[in-house]
Every structure is written in structure tokens, then in C-alpha cells.
Design a protein around this motif. Structure first.
Motif, short mmCIF file in Angstrom:
data_model
loop_
_atom_site.label_atom_id
_atom_site.label_comp_id
_atom_site.label_asym_id
_atom_site.label_seq_id
_atom_site.Cartn_x
_atom_site.Cartn_y
_atom_site.Cartn_z
N LEU A 389 -6.89 -18.40 -8.86
CA LEU A 389 -6.45 -17.40 -9.83
C LEU A 389 -5.32 -16.60 -9.24
CD1 LEU A 389 -6.86 -15.82 -12.51
CD2 LEU A 389 -8.46 -14.35 -11.26
N ASP A 390 -4.14 -16.70 -9.84
CA ASP A 390 -2.99 -15.85 -9.51
C ASP A 390 -2.95 -14.69 -10.48
OD1 ASP A 390 -1.74 -17.28 -7.31
OD2 ASP A 390 -1.25 -18.82 -8.77
N GLN A 391 -2.74 -13.50 -9.96
CA GLN A 391 -2.71 -12.31 -10.81
C GLN A 391 -1.42 -11.52 -10.59
OE1 GLN A 391 -6.64 -10.26 -11.40
NE2 GLN A 391 -7.21 -11.40 -9.57
N TRP A 392 -0.97 -10.92 -11.69
CA TRP A 392 0.21 -10.06 -11.66
C TRP A 392 -0.12 -8.73 -12.33
CZ3 TRP A 392 0.20 -15.23 -12.58
CH2 TRP A 392 1.03 -16.04 -11.80
N ALA A 393 0.75 -7.78 -12.16
CA ALA A 393 0.67 -6.49 -12.86
C ALA A 393 2.08 -6.12 -13.30
CB ALA A 393 0.07 -5.41 -11.96
N ASN A 394 2.26 -5.97 -14.59
CA ASN A 394 3.55 -5.63 -15.16
C ASN A 394 3.44 -4.32 -15.94
OD1 ASN A 394 4.44 -8.14 -14.19
ND2 ASN A 394 3.94 -9.17 -16.13
N ASN A 395 4.60 -3.75 -16.24
CA ASN A 395 4.65 -2.49 -16.99
C ASN A 395 3.80 -1.42 -16.31
OD1 ASN A 395 5.76 -1.22 -19.43
ND2 ASN A 395 3.63 -0.95 -20.02
N THR A 396 3.92 -1.36 -15.00
CA THR A 396 3.13 -0.40 -14.24
C THR A 396 3.92 -0.02 -12.99
OG1 THR A 396 0.97 0.03 -13.25
CG2 THR A 396 1.86 -2.19 -12.95
N VAL A 397 3.34 0.82 -12.14
CA VAL A 397 4.03 1.31 -10.96
C VAL A 397 3.06 1.45 -9.79
CG1 VAL A 397 5.80 2.60 -12.24
CG2 VAL A 397 3.64 3.72 -11.62
N ASN A 398 3.61 1.55 -8.62
CA ASN A 398 2.92 2.09 -7.46
C ASN A 398 3.40 3.54 -7.38
OD1 ASN A 398 2.24 3.03 -4.89
ND2 ASN A 398 2.44 1.00 -3.96
N ALA A 399 2.56 4.44 -7.90
CA ALA A 399 2.99 5.83 -8.05
C ALA A 399 3.40 6.46 -6.74
CB ALA A 399 1.87 6.65 -8.70
N SER A 400 2.82 5.99 -5.63
CA SER A 400 3.13 6.59 -4.33
C SER A 400 4.53 6.25 -3.85
CB SER A 400 2.10 6.16 -3.29
OG SER A 400 2.26 4.79 -2.95
N LEU A 401 5.21 5.28 -4.49
CA LEU A 401 6.58 4.92 -4.12
C LEU A 401 7.62 5.68 -4.91
CD1 LEU A 401 6.21 1.03 -3.80
CD2 LEU A 401 6.24 2.73 -1.96
N GLY A 402 7.20 6.45 -5.91
CA GLY A 402 8.13 7.25 -6.69
C GLY A 402 9.14 6.40 -7.44
N ALA A 403 10.39 6.88 -7.47
CA ALA A 403 11.43 6.18 -8.23
C ALA A 403 11.75 4.81 -7.64
CB ALA A 403 12.69 7.04 -8.26
N ALA A 404 11.36 4.57 -6.40
CA ALA A 404 11.64 3.28 -5.77
C ALA A 404 10.62 2.20 -6.16
CB ALA A 404 11.64 3.44 -4.25
N SER A 405 9.63 2.55 -6.95
CA SER A 405 8.58 1.59 -7.29
C SER A 405 9.11 0.50 -8.21
CB SER A 405 7.42 2.30 -7.98
OG SER A 405 6.47 1.35 -8.46
N PRO A 406 8.74 -0.76 -7.94
CA PRO A 406 8.97 -1.82 -8.96
C PRO A 406 8.07 -1.56 -10.17
CG PRO A 406 8.42 -2.74 -6.78
CD PRO A 406 8.10 -1.28 -6.73
N THR A 407 8.31 -2.29 -11.23
CA THR A 407 7.45 -2.22 -12.41
C THR A 407 6.72 -3.54 -12.67
OG1 THR A 407 9.30 -2.82 -13.85
CG2 THR A 407 8.87 -0.47 -13.51
N SER A 408 6.97 -4.55 -11.83
CA SER A 408 6.26 -5.82 -11.91
C SER A 408 5.86 -6.23 -10.50
CB SER A 408 7.12 -6.91 -12.55
OG SER A 408 7.41 -6.59 -13.90
N PHE A 409 4.62 -6.72 -10.35
CA PHE A 409 4.07 -7.01 -9.03
C PHE A 409 3.29 -8.32 -9.08
CE2 PHE A 409 4.20 -2.52 -9.83
CZ PHE A 409 4.65 -1.92 -8.67
N TYR A 410 3.36 -9.07 -7.99
CA TYR A 410 2.43 -10.17 -7.77
C TYR A 410 1.26 -9.62 -6.97
CZ TYR A 410 0.40 -14.51 -5.96
OH TYR A 410 -0.46 -15.53 -5.63
N ILE A 411 0.05 -9.75 -7.50
CA ILE A 411 -1.13 -9.13 -6.91
C ILE A 411 -1.73 -9.98 -5.80
CG2 ILE A 411 -3.45 -8.29 -7.42
CD1 ILE A 411 -1.09 -6.60 -8.46
N GLY A 412 -1.65 -11.31 -5.94
CA GLY A 412 -2.22 -12.19 -4.93
C GLY A 412 -3.05 -13.28 -5.57
N ARG A 413 -3.70 -14.05 -4.73
CA ARG A 413 -4.45 -15.22 -5.18
C ARG A 413 -5.84 -15.26 -4.54
NH1 ARG A 413 -2.10 -21.33 -4.70
NH2 ARG A 413 -0.95 -20.55 -6.51
N SER A 414 -6.84 -15.60 -5.36
CA SER A 414 -8.15 -15.99 -4.85
C SER A 414 -8.31 -17.48 -5.13
CB SER A 414 -9.26 -15.19 -5.52
OG SER A 414 -9.27 -15.39 -6.92
N ALA A 415 -8.99 -18.19 -4.24
CA ALA A 415 -9.12 -19.64 -4.39
C ALA A 415 -10.48 -20.09 -3.88
CB ALA A 415 -8.01 -20.37 -3.65
#
Length: 862
Positions: A389-415
């Protein structure tokens, strides 16, 4: 809402009702136009005779259910598809009363693989087989407060329903025959083996609300292979389901309060007006929906193959397996701009709803040789299965990064990957030692399991510079897997069994099995089974069984590590799920999880009266050392924990902490009425009532509670919410009634499905509400009442090859009860209502909340 007494009376009355208007659909076929080749016709013939032959749960000769010492339900592939449901899990949900599977939204791993269980037990206490071979599990662990918390499921929906000839549901423990996980029972999926002809099936559907548009297309075709009964049968299937949204209007805080004496935008209030909701026009002034809670958007692509090739008169080679890809689009909760810890006003000044896609890839290959040697039926096989299972997160932020945060992330994989080598042999010795027949089976199995977690993007788990000021680190909605979360864990086990079944006399059947397994990580286990059936007459029989079984802890339970970070008093603190190999747990007196041990008992009555068949089975399943995940243990409350986990806010881990008992009764009645001119009426009435109780909980180890206050020392590791998920989060009662009337070219179908009440905890409830019960500590639990859904369909056979079906599921648009909320007329408002975002509970599983659904199906055979 039906009371428990009412349900008990209904279930007991099933057998009496059967004498008046009983029925089944357990082996019943849909119209003949849906038949697929010679094998489907043979199954239909058995069904018409009311004598579906099964082999699951026995390595002796095939028998009908009423002749077996244990309970087995048989559902044809045609009947599954006749439900109008799209995926396999929901098809079984509405044909098997002891099976329960509910779809969830905003709920972690359950977005990608539905929790499914038998008899109200845990999803990982039922074993899934395909063509009698062990199926691999899903890779992701369910860590949300939902049924099956802390478990890994076997993903039924990774198998196309068009590839299924029939399913067999063994409602009895079978660890002595099949190994770990078969505590509640076994589901065996028999693949289509037609060697000629094919079927094209197209279904489209839509919910009453105008959403959830669904398209499902299926092609199944069989070919002869060689000239001596060989075949290749393949299935291609695609379905597309649009998402639904059943959120109520949002009533929570939206924008942050403007600074006193507002003079213009600031870093913490970057708006050009002191009243951004009224003046920005992003959100209307009246009621509006901001959440997205419902059925997830789903795109599924599947291919399956089943084949055999006789190599000689005595040896046949076989190969089966398939591939599945599911693309799921899930959602998180709304992050309001007023919620300081999660907001990023530079990127999302008006807040955001995280979009959480995932892709599940599932494949398996099983092959081997079977044949006869010196009267022994031998089978040598090798199988490999894999899920990731590959997971992503879009339309979101890492709030602790402030304005430098991406809005799309690859979360990782479980197998997860499983390899199985198995050799079995069985022989019918016929009439020996004064017995009518004696069958002996034995075999050995080697298995290797591997569980992996791979990290996501660095930004998905980063603890950014704004963490110290109170911003939440890692991706909002779905934190990424960090380097410390990664794992690569494997284990091996070997097992051997012997299984004996004997017809002592024409009336008395005795069966016994013994199995030993040894795991590389926790050692050995011995399982046993003893069962018998006695015919009181040609029509009536008694049966009973005893099983000592086990379930090994899954590798995901042993090796899953999840770290999330929060801020407390300016300090970055972590919440950690601790893997079982962490040596610090041993210092706290926590041993690594070992196998659950079950002792189960069943007794039943069977009746076969030509057109009428009735089975009544009572059961009890005791589980010792049941594996569960602990509540969060706050380090501030336990000095010994704090000393070993500095900088950690709380820890969780798996442990054999509780013992449980499940008691219940299953009743199945079938009746078929033939009329002139080939017309016929088939009726089914089937029900289950199963009640699970947590009998006791182990004392918390002294090393863990050393130095804690008396109140904290007395607190159990498994809290009330987790116990409620075991005891009352799934319907204890489920009753299905269905009828099919064949008249000329028409088949009229009707089905009523009753799902019993469920319960869930939430803060914010009020004891003044009639469906809420609070304890002495004002901890309140809400009851969501039992409901009945009604389905109808009509099929018209245009020709021998083409049939058209129009149908509706839940035609009266029935929904579960909502969480108590002031807007719904209650005196309190459940925190789990989430300001309207999740009006239907995520913490219990009943029957879903999409409302009425209408569909059209075209079925063409060739």
C-alpha cells in the motif's frame, strides 16, 4: 429499536417459521442466463436438489451441509452478483448472516481494506482460502478507533467477484486443519473452472442522493486445455465508484478572532478585513458543508486466472492467481484556519480538507501438482502472495514548516509477502475395521512471511522550526513514515497435521484432527479438533464439535512502529507505537506477544425434508491471551516509562492482555416450491446472534506502574473504549430473509436484512438522551438502533444468452442513527459528531450510510 430479547425470540422462531414459509439462497442460483459453462450447470443442479456439496473443513469425502459434523454455508457466484453490490465483501455481507463487513470514511487503513469478520469476532480471527490454499493478508494495520482495532485483514475486495464460482463459509474453528487464524472460521473462495463459454456482465448504479455513480464491467471466459479435461478460465474486471458525502453542515469555529483594534493583516491574522467569513465570501453565512465523509472514490482493476492441465491419467498440474490494483481517494477532517496547531494561513488562509489517496497492489500465484498414487490423493503446491500500500497526502501541509511546507506528500509504503509450500495426501480406505468408511489425510506446510515499512518524503515526517511555537509537525491528516518507523521483519513456520474421518455406521460419523506448528519467533503450538454427527433418522441429525485452535500474532502487530509528534509546554513530545522487539518493553515487564489460544464448542441440529432444509447451531468460543493494542500510556503518569522513553508523551504496544468469550446461535432455513411450467419459488431465512464478552484482563506489570499514583496503578492497559470495540461495536444480531420467484422469463427477487444495534463512546453525550447510558464517572455510550434494509430486483431473460436486471438496494432509504447533536433535537452533542463532519459513527460497524442505491445490469453469456 429491537431489544435483545426480541432478537433471541426471532432467532429461535426461525426454525418454526421455516415450517410455514422457510427458504434459502445458500446454494441457490440466479437465472440460468448467468450460468457459466458446465461447472456452473452442475452447481445449479446441486442447488435445485438442495444438496450443495462441500469439502471445506474436511479432507474426507464431499458431503452436503446437513451430513457434515460442522456448519458450512455455500453461496454461489451467481447469487453473490445478484445482490447488486459491487465488491465481493459487500456481496457476502448481504448473503451470509454470520459475516459482517462495513465500509468507513476518514478511517485510516480501513479506507483501503474493509474490516470483515465472522460471528462478531476480530477480522484477523477468520482465515481466507482460495481454492483451498491460504491467502495472504493486507499489509497495513488498522490503528483507528473502529471495529478490528489493531488487526490486519485479508482483503476480500482484491479478488474479482466474477472469478468466483462459489464461496464456502465454515462456521467452526479449524486451526487443526488449516493453521493459524481459523479461530472464528474459514472462508474458502472456489474459482470458476468452466472450460468453455463465457459471460460479459455490465452494471451501472447511482445513489438516491445523485452521487456514488458506479460502473462495473466483468468478462469471464473458459477454454479447454489439452484433450483430457484441462482448462483455462480467466476473469477481467473493472469497477469505478464515485465518492459520496454525508456530512452535516459545519457548526464549528471557522476563522481566528481578529486582534483587538484591528489595523490590518498580521502574520497570525493575514486578512484584509476583521470579519473574514462575512467579507471574503469563501463560506456562505448560512449552513454549509465543509467535511467529506462517505464512500471513497474507488478505481479497481483486476485480473484472475484458474487453470488445470492433466499430464497423465494420474497427475494434473494446476495454476491460479491474479492481480488487483485499487486506487482509493479518501479524506481527512477539515482543518479550520482558527485551529492554530494545524493551520497554515500563508498557504491555506481559509483552511483545508486533506485529500488522502492510496494505491493498493495485490498479486498472488499458486501452482502445483495433484494426482493419485497407490490410492492416495496427493497435492504438492507452492504459492506466493503480496500486497503493498502506497499512501499520499495532498491538499495539506506540514504546519511546522510554515510557508516552506509542500502541499503534496508521499507518506510511504507498507508491504507484506507470504510464501507457502504445502504437501498433502488423503486416502479413502473404504469399509475397514467394521466401519462403513475410513478416510485418513495428512500433510506438511512451510511458510515464510515478510513485513516491511518504507519511509515517505522527508517533509512528511519533518519536525519543522515552528514546532516549538505550537505547530504540529509531520503531514496533517496522515503523518509520513519516518526513518525510525521503517522495518523489515520476517519469520518462518513449519507445520504438520493428520486428519481422520470415519463413518462408524451409516448413522454415526466421527472426525478428528491434530496439527503442530513451530514459529521461528515464538515457538510451537498444538491444535486439535474432534467432531461428530449422528442421524436420528434419514431427515434429522445431531452434530457437535470441539476445537483447540490458535492465532499467531501478525508481523504487522509485532513490527509496526508509528511515531507522531506534538508540542506540550513548548517541548516537542512524541507519541510512539512500540514494536515488540524494543528491549525497553521487556524492562517494563511486557513480554513479546504470543499466540492466542482458543477453545471452541458447537452443537447443532440438522433437518432435511426434501424441499425444506433447516440447520440450527449453537457455539461458544473462548480465547485466552487475546492480542490487543493498549491505550496510550502517558509517560507523565508513569515514572518508569518516562525514564526509559525520554521526550515521549505516550506509548502504545501490543500485548496478550485479555481473555474473551463469544456465545451465539446460527439458524439457516431453506425452502423451494416448484410450480407448473417450470416456475419456482425459493425462500431463505437465516440469522445469527453472537455476543462477545471480555472476561478478564491481566494485571499491569509491576515494573511499569512503579512509582505511579494509586489511581494510575489501577488503570487497565486495555481501556473501556477498546473493550467496547470488541464487545458492542458490531451487530450482535443479523437476520436475512430473501425470496426469488421464477415465472416465465421473469425472476422477481426481494431481500430484507436486519442489522442489530451497536454502541460507541463519545464525550459530549448527555444522560438525559434515551439512547445514551452513562456510568458513575459520567462516561457515556450511545446506542445506535437496529435497522432493516429492503432490496428488490427484477430480471428479464431476453433470450437464452441475454438477461437484463433492474434493482434497488435499501429501497426505503434507511440510514443508521446519527450521533446525538443539539441540532438533531438532543440535549447534548457528541464530540465524535465533529461539528457535523461525521454524523454517523466511525467507531462501530453496522451497514453503511449511503442510503438508497439503484442499478441496471446486463448479462450476456456466449
Amino acid at each position: 429499536m429491537a431489544s435483545t430479547t426480541t432478537i433471541h425470540r426471532a432467532l429461535i422462531g426461525v426454525s418454526l417459521a421455516a415450517l410455514l414459509a422457510p427458504g434459502t439462497g445458500w446454494a441457490q442460483q440466479a437465472p440460468a442466463a448467468e450460468g457459466q459453462g458446465a461447472s456452473a450447470e452442475a452447481t445449479a443442479t446441486e442447488a435445485e436438489a438442495g444438496a450443495a456439496i462441500t469439502v471445506i473443513g474436511s479432507r474426507g469425502k464431499p458431503r452436503t451441509d446437513v451430513e457434515r459434523p460442522v456448519a458450512v454455508d455455500v453461496v454461489s457466484g451467481a447469487e453473490l452478483r445478484a445482490t447488486g453490490q459491487v465488491d465481493l465483501g459487500q456481496q457476502i455481507q448481504f448473503t451470509s448472516p454470520s459475516f459482517n463487513s462495513t465500509k468507513f470514511g476518514i478511517n485510516g487503513a480501513t479506507n483501503f481494506a474493509d474490516p470483515a469478520s465472522l460471528r462478531g469476532m476480530s477480522p484477523d480471527q477468520v482465515l481466507l482460502l482460495v481454492n483451498g490454499k491460504r491467502r495472504h493478508q493486507f499489509s497495513a494495520l488498522n490503528l483507528n478507533v473502529a471495529p478490528g482495532l489493531g488487526t490486519v485483514v485479508s482483503d476480500l475486495n482484491a479478488i474479482p467477484s466474477g472469478a468466483i464460482q462459489r464461496i464456502e463459509v465454515l462456521r467452526d474453528g479449524a486451526a487443526a486443519q488449516y493453521g493459524s487464524d481459523a479461530i472464528a472460521g474459514v472462508i474458502n473462495l472456489t474459482l470458476n473452472n468452466a472450460s468453455e463459454g463465457g459471460t460479459v456482465n455490465v452494471t451501472t448504479g447511482l445513489n438516491k442522493e445523485g452521487d456514488g455513480f458506479t460502473v462495473r464491467t466483468m468478462l469471464n471466459q473458459g477454454f479447454k486445455l489439452g484433450g483430457n479435461g484441462g482448462f483455462i478460465n480467466y476473469t477481467l474486471e473493472y469497477f469505478s465508484t464515485e465518492g459520496t458525502n454525508r456530512s452535516d453542515p459545519y457548526d464549528g469555529v471557522l476563522y481566528p478572532a481578529a486582534p483587538a483594534n484591528y489595523t490590518g493583516p498580521t502574520a497570525n491574522f493575514p486578512y484584509t478585513t476583521a470579519n473574514p467569513r462575512a467579507d471574503r465570501g469563501v463560506y456562505p453565512q448560512g449552513a454549509f458543508v465543509v467535511g467529506n465523509y462517505g464512500q471513497n472514490q474507488n478505481r479497481t482493476y483486476q485480473a484472475f486466472l484458474n487453470s488445470e492441465l492433466p499430464l497423465s491419467d494420474a497427475v494434473t498440474a494446476y495454476l491460479f492467481g491474479g492481480y488487483s490494483r485499487k486506487d482509493i481517494r479518501a479524506f481527512g477532517f477539515f482543518r479550520a484556519p482558527a485551529t492554530f496547531a494545524n493551520s497554515n494561513l500563508t498557504i491555506y488562509p481559509d483552511g483545508y480538507v486533506p485529500i488522502l489517496p492510496g494505491r493498493s497492489i495485490d498479486w498472488s500465484v499458486n501452482g502445483g501438482f495433484k494426482g493419485e498414487l497407490a490410492g492416495w490423493d496427493l497435492d504438492l503446491s507452492y504459492g506466493v502472495g503480496h500486497n503493498h500500500l502506497d499512501q499520499w497526502a495532498n491538499n495539506t501541509v506540514n504546519a511546522s514548516l510554515g510557508a516552506a511546507s509542500p502541499t503534496s506528500f508521499y507518506i510511504g509504503r507498507s508491504a507484506f509477502t507470504q510464501h507457502v509450500v504445502e504437501f498433502t495426501g488423503s486416502k479413502d480406505f473404504g469399509s475397514v475395521l467394521g466401519m462403513d468408511s475410513l478416510n485418513v489425510a495428512m500433510g506438511a506446510q512451510w511458510r515464510r512471511d515478510n513485513f516491511q515499512v518504507d519511509r515517505g518524503d522527508p517533509a512528511s515526517y519533518a519536525i519543522g522550526p515552528l514546532t516549538a511555537s505550537g505547530k504540529t509537525p509531520a503531514t496533517n491528516g496522515r503523518p509520513g513514515y519516518a526513518p525510525q518507523d521503517e522495518n523489515d521483519l520476517s519469520r518462518r513456520n513449519i507445520g504438520a497435521f493428520i486428519d481422520v474421518e470415519a463413518d462408524i455406521t451409516p448413522k454415526l460419523l466421527i472426525a478428528a484432527a491434530l496439527r503442530y506448528e513451530n514459529y521461528s519467533d515464538f515457538g510451537g503450538n498444538l491444535s486439535g479438533k474432534f467432531a461428530g454427527r449422528f442421524k436420528l433418522s434419514e431427515q434429522i441429525g445431531l452434530r457437535a464439535s470441539y476445537n483447540r485452535g490458535f492465532r499467531a500474532p501478525s508481523l504487522a502487530q509485532l513490527g509496526n512502529r508509528v511515531n507522531t509528534s506534538t508540542v506540550q509546554n513548548g517541548l516537542i513530545l512524541q507519541t510512539q507505537q512500540i514494536s515488540s522487539d524494543n528491549p525497553r518493553l521487556a524492562q517494563l515487564g511486557i513480554p513479546a506477544p504470543k499466540a492466542e489460544i482458543s477453545n471452541s464448542f458447537a452443537a447443532g441440529l440438522t433437518g432435511d425434508f426434501d424441499r425444506l432444509t433447516v440447520t440450527i447451531d449453537a457455539f461458544q468460543i473462548n480465547i485466552k491471551d487475546r492480542i490487543a493494542i493498549t491505550d496510550g500510556i502517558l509517560t507523565a503518569s508513569y515514572p518508569a516509562v518516562a525514564a526509559l522513553f525520554p521526550g515521549v508523551r505516550e506509548i502504545r504496544f501490543f500485548t496478550n492482555q485479555v481473555d474473551t468469550r463469544t456465545r451465539g446461535i446460527d439458524v439457516v432455513a431453506t425452502y423451494k416450491i416448484p410450480f407448473d411450467n417450470g416456475n419456482k419459488l425459493s425462500l431463505t431465512l437465516a440469522g445469527t446472534h453472537a455476543e462477545t464478552k471480555v472476561l478478564r484482563q491481566r494485571a499491569t506489570p509491576a515494573a511499569l506502574i512503579a512509582g505511579a499514583t494509586a489511581a494510575n496503578q489501577a488503570a487497565p492497559l486495555i481501556g473501556l473504549t477498546a473493550i467496547e470495540l470488541i464487545e458492542v461495536a458490531q451487530p450482535r444480531s443479523k437476520i436475512l430473509f430473501s425470496s426469488n420467484f421464477d415465472v416465465g422469463k421473469l425472476t422477481l427477487g426481494a431481500r430484507a436484512s436486519y442489522f442489530g444495534s451497536v454502541k460507541a463512546f463519545s464525550t459530549g453525550l448527555n444522560a438525559a438522551d434515551s439512547n445514551v447510558k452513562c456510568d458513575a464517572n459520567n462516561r457515556c455510550v450511545q446506542t445506535f438502533g437496529g435497522k432493516t434494509l429492503f432490496d428488490m430486483n427484477v430480471t428479464y431473460r431476453v433470450s437464452d444468452r441475454l438477461s437484463l436486471t433492474a434493482g434497488g438496494n435499501n429501497i426505503f432509504d434507511t440510514y443508521p442513527d446519527k450521533w446525538n447533536a443539539r441540532r438533531n433535537g438532543f440535549t447534548g452533542e457528541a464530540a465524535s459528531y465533529s461539528n457535523g463532519q461525521t454524523p454517523y459513527t466511525r467507531n462501530a460497524g453496522q451497514f453503511g450510510f449511503n442510503g438508497a442505491y439503484y442499478y441496471l445490469t446486463a448479462n450476456l453469456t456466449f
